[in-house]
Scaffold this active site. Structure first.
Site, short mmCIF file in Angstrom:
data_model
loop_
_atom_site.label_atom_id
_atom_site.label_comp_id
_atom_site.label_asym_id
_atom_site.label_seq_id
_atom_site.Cartn_x
_atom_site.Cartn_y
_atom_site.Cartn_z
N TYR A 89 13.79 30.33 10.28
CA TYR A 89 12.55 30.97 10.74
C TYR A 89 12.47 30.99 12.27
O TYR A 89 12.85 30.01 12.93
CB TYR A 89 11.34 30.21 10.22
CG TYR A 89 11.09 30.37 8.74
CD1 TYR A 89 10.82 31.62 8.19
CD2 TYR A 89 11.11 29.26 7.90
CE1 TYR A 89 10.58 31.76 6.83
CE2 TYR A 89 10.87 29.40 6.54
CZ TYR A 89 10.61 30.65 6.01
OH TYR A 89 10.37 30.78 4.67
N LYS A 93 0.84 -1.20 0.00
CA LYS A 93 0.00 0.00 0.00
C LYS A 93 0.88 1.26 0.00
O LYS A 93 2.09 1.18 0.32
CB LYS A 93 -0.93 -0.01 1.22
CG LYS A 93 -0.18 -0.07 2.56
CD LYS A 93 -1.12 -0.43 3.72
CE LYS A 93 -0.37 -0.48 5.03
NZ LYS A 93 -1.20 -0.99 6.14
C1 LIG Z 1 -0.38 -1.94 6.88
C2 LIG Z 1 -0.97 -3.25 7.24
C3 LIG Z 1 -0.15 -4.39 7.35
C4 LIG Z 1 1.37 -4.31 7.32
O1 LIG Z 1 1.82 -3.84 8.56
P1 LIG Z 1 3.39 -3.59 8.88
O2 LIG Z 1 3.43 -3.19 10.31
O3 LIG Z 1 3.81 -2.50 7.97
O4 LIG Z 1 4.08 -4.87 8.59
C5 LIG Z 1 -0.77 -5.61 7.55
N1 LIG Z 1 -2.12 -5.70 7.65
C6 LIG Z 1 -2.93 -4.62 7.60
C7 LIG Z 1 -4.39 -4.79 7.77
C8 LIG Z 1 -2.38 -3.36 7.41
O5 LIG Z 1 -3.18 -2.29 7.38
#
Ligand SMILES: *Cc1c(COP(=O)(O)O)cnc(C)c1O
Length: 372
Positions: A265, A46
């Site tokens: 800043y 993702k």
């Molecule tokens: C993002 C996600 C993962 C992966 O998790 P990591 O901690 O990055 O390994 C697995 N399952 C679901 C449902 C997620 O949203």
């Protein structure tokens, strides 16, 4: 992959250069596969493979033997379908968006159904010929997935279940990456209960940290994300993952500062002794977080160069007083993430986690891939 925020300017014009090591990501996948000890190992890709480039990462993992991929959005699944062989299974974690139902069949995507409402809409869509789906059960995160009362209703009779082709019964850990195990044990018990009520398909539970914690966390198909990209999923033991991301930025100017001068800043940093300051071409618009103000640092060779004053939108100032001027000229590169300062250290200094650093990696970088 049409990720529109990524412009990928030529190296000579870019303020920073992001190098993604596909061999390291592949090695991490193999390491997790071996650790999963019999459970099938998927890949969570993702958010553009956590900022590393899904169009490069997903096909590389296919070559390693990965057959199941998880993305969050339907649109990510549609894009991913275009770069993977037809036999790849693509799962959509965020469930069934009203209005998007037809696209799942069109692009051969598997939704994770997380409520009775989603299940009913899916059944209505599929009619007499069920399409593959996953059932997502909430075991203690209150984010997505069937709450306990809906699970009871679903399992009570076959009225819905008989109309579903369930591939996975899945859930997600809230705290697998935390040393204390109390929350995990509660979720494992809740998932065992859910599995007893929904014995169809395969079980899918572990994220990266869960894989390394042991068999009770895993189920039949594991879903690693962050560990693929080099971050340590279990920070209380030494990192076994291979770093996969290097980020270097370019020096634009080097200037001398005198006691009493102030930097950036808000004039929050006051110079106390004669100093040399390098301005580099990276800022929070590139995902180099403003919260690195105060505690962040970069590296020139093996010397640390602390950030001075606030990180700005496009520029950051570094203390290069102790650096050989020959190694610190306009155009030279400075390490922001790499062998001397890993993504987990950058995240800690910014008060966040590696997931946020990686997924925020900016669209103005020149992107370079090593490995095939
Ligand atoms: C993002 C996600 C993962 C992966 O998790 P990591 O901690 O990055 O390994 C697995 N399952 C679901 C449902 C997620 O949203």
């Amino acid at each position: 992959m049409p990720v529109m925020s990524v412009h990928n300017p030529p190296e000579t014009q870019a303020g920073a250069i992001l190098t993604v090591d596909l061999d390291a990501i592949a090695a991490n996948w193999r390491l997790l596969r071996d650790a999963a000890d019999g459970a099938e190992t998927a890949a969570v890709v993702k958010a553009d493979a956590y900022g590393t480039g899904i169009d490069k990462v997903a096909p590389r993992l296919w070559d390693e033997g990965c057959r199941h991929y998880f993305v969050a959005h339907l649109s990510e699944g549609v894009d991913l379908r275009a770069v993977l062989p037809a036999e790849a299974t693509i799962h959509i974690l965020n469930g069934l968006l009203p209005g998007g139902t037809a696209l799942y069949a069109e692009h051969d995507l598997v939704p994770a159904l997380g409520s009775l409402d989603e299940i009913d809409r899916w059944i209505a869509h599929c009619g007499a010929s069920p399409l593959p789906c996953n059932i997502h059960v909430d075991t203690g995160m209150l984010r997505l997935g069937l709450p306990p009362d809906e699970l009871d209703i679903l399992a009570a009779d076959g009225s819905r279940l008989g109309k579903l082709d369930v591939q996975l019964v899945m859930s997600h850990f809230a705290s697998a990456d935390e040393e204390d195990d109390g929350q995990n044990q509660k979720q494992i018990a809740a998932f065992q209960r859910a599995r007893a009520m929904l014995p169809m398909g395969r079980a899918s539970f572990a994220n990266s940290a869960g894989i390394l914690r042991g068999p009770a966390y895993r189920g039949d198909l594991v879903r690693p994300g962050i560990a693929l990209y080099g971050s340590n999923p279990t920070p209380w033991v030494e990192n076994r993952m291979h770093p996969a991301v290097t980020l270097e930025t370019r020096i634009l100017q080097v200037r001398d500062a005198r006691p009493g001068d102030t930097v950036s800043y808000g004039a929050t940093y006051t110079v106390e002794k004669p100093m040399r300051i390098a301005t580099v071409s990276v800022g929070y618009a590139d995902g180099y977080l403003r919260s690195l103000t105060g505690g962040g640092r970069a590296f020139i060779g093996n010397q640390a160069v602390p950030i001075l004053g606030r990180v700005t939108m496009d520029l950051t100032m570094l203390d290069v007083t102790d650096i050989d001027p020959a190694k610190c000229r306009p155009g030279d590169l400075v390490e922001l993430i790499g062998p001397h300062i890993g993504v987990d250290e950058v995240a800690a200094r910014a008060g966040t986690i590696a997931h946020e650093i990686l997924t925020g990696l900016g669209g103005r970088y020149h992107r370079r891939y090593v490995g095939k």
